[in-house]
Design an enzyme around this catalytic site. Structure first.
Site, mmCIF file in Angstrom:
data_model
loop_
_atom_site.group_PDB
_atom_site.id
_atom_site.type_symbol
_atom_site.label_atom_id
_atom_site.label_comp_id
_atom_site.label_asym_id
_atom_site.label_seq_id
_atom_site.Cartn_x
_atom_site.Cartn_y
_atom_site.Cartn_z
ATOM 1 N N ASP A 80 -14.273 24.947 -23.242
ATOM 2 C CA ASP A 80 -14.436 26.380 -22.982
ATOM 3 C C ASP A 80 -13.210 27.174 -23.430
ATOM 4 O OD1 ASP A 80 -17.088 26.437 -21.496
ATOM 5 O OD2 ASP A 80 -15.974 24.957 -20.331
ATOM 6 N N GLU A 95 -17.560 36.336 -27.219
ATOM 7 C CA GLU A 95 -18.656 35.742 -27.979
ATOM 8 C C GLU A 95 -19.982 36.366 -27.569
ATOM 9 O OE1 GLU A 95 -20.740 31.436 -28.121
ATOM 10 O OE2 GLU A 95 -18.608 31.432 -28.666
ATOM 11 N N ASP A 112 -14.845 33.311 -23.790
ATOM 12 C CA ASP A 112 -16.097 32.570 -23.965
ATOM 13 C C ASP A 112 -16.820 32.643 -22.624
ATOM 14 O OD1 ASP A 112 -18.095 30.819 -25.020
ATOM 15 O OD2 ASP A 112 -17.118 29.159 -23.976
#
Length: 181
Positions: A147, A75, A15
């Site tokens: 996160d 992502e 991420d």
């Protein structure tokens, strides 16, 4: 023992973020998912942008060497309200992707909508819902940090959907508040 042996696949999810880049490592054996590790790569706001990008790149390279994943997923970042923030986030994402590619991995990419849909069942789920579902799916004793949970969710989405999720259609959708809707 079964005639068909179940192969274990290790997946590294990322991420990306300039201040905090989350990571999550899981293993998939058949339809069973197992937690391996998760955490964050943090950069110092008072250091130069190139130094911060170098920290992200080096951190992801270290993860690849330490955990030896066979697959990786990052992502996809969409436009935020602030164009400068979007540009910085894109650079952080690029540093992570180049580290993965330099480590010999192909990189799968999914939108936040796709990840949330695969993990929570709702593409508009909030961070707490993602944390809770990651905890449940991986049988963790506590919620991972937001996160790390997002990175683990990326890995879970990839494990559930494989390459087929990357081809999910986005036709007719648009970007609003930095998300595909």
């Amino acid at each position: 023992m079964s005639l068909i042996e179940k192969r274990t696949i290790r997946i590294l999810g990322i991420d990306p973020g300039l201040r905090i880049t989350g990571f999550g490592v899981i293993e998939k054996t058949g339809s069973t998912l197992s937690y391996v590790a998760s955490g964050c790569i943090r950069t110092e706001a008072r250091t130069s942008l190139p130094s911060r990008l170098g920290t992200i790149h080096a951190g992801v390279r270290e993860l690849v060497l330490q955990y030896q994943p066979e697959q990786s997923v990052v992502e996809i970042v969409f436009v935020n309200v602030n164009p400068q923030s979007t540009l910085l986030l894109g650079q952080a994402r690029g540093a992570a992707i180049t580290a993965l590619v330099a480590g010999g991995l192909e990189v799968a990419e999914y939108t936040a909508l796709q990840v949330k849909q695969a993990v929570v069942g709702n593409g508009h789920a909030d961070k707490r819902q993602v944390q809770h579902m990651v905890r449940r799916l991986l049988s963790l004793t506590g919620d991972p940090s937001p996160d790390a949970a997002d990175a683990l969710a990326c890995a879970i989405a990839h494990a559930h959907g494989g390459q087929g999720m990357g081809s999910m259609t986005t036709k007719g959708l648009r970007v609003r508040n930095g998300r595909l809707v």
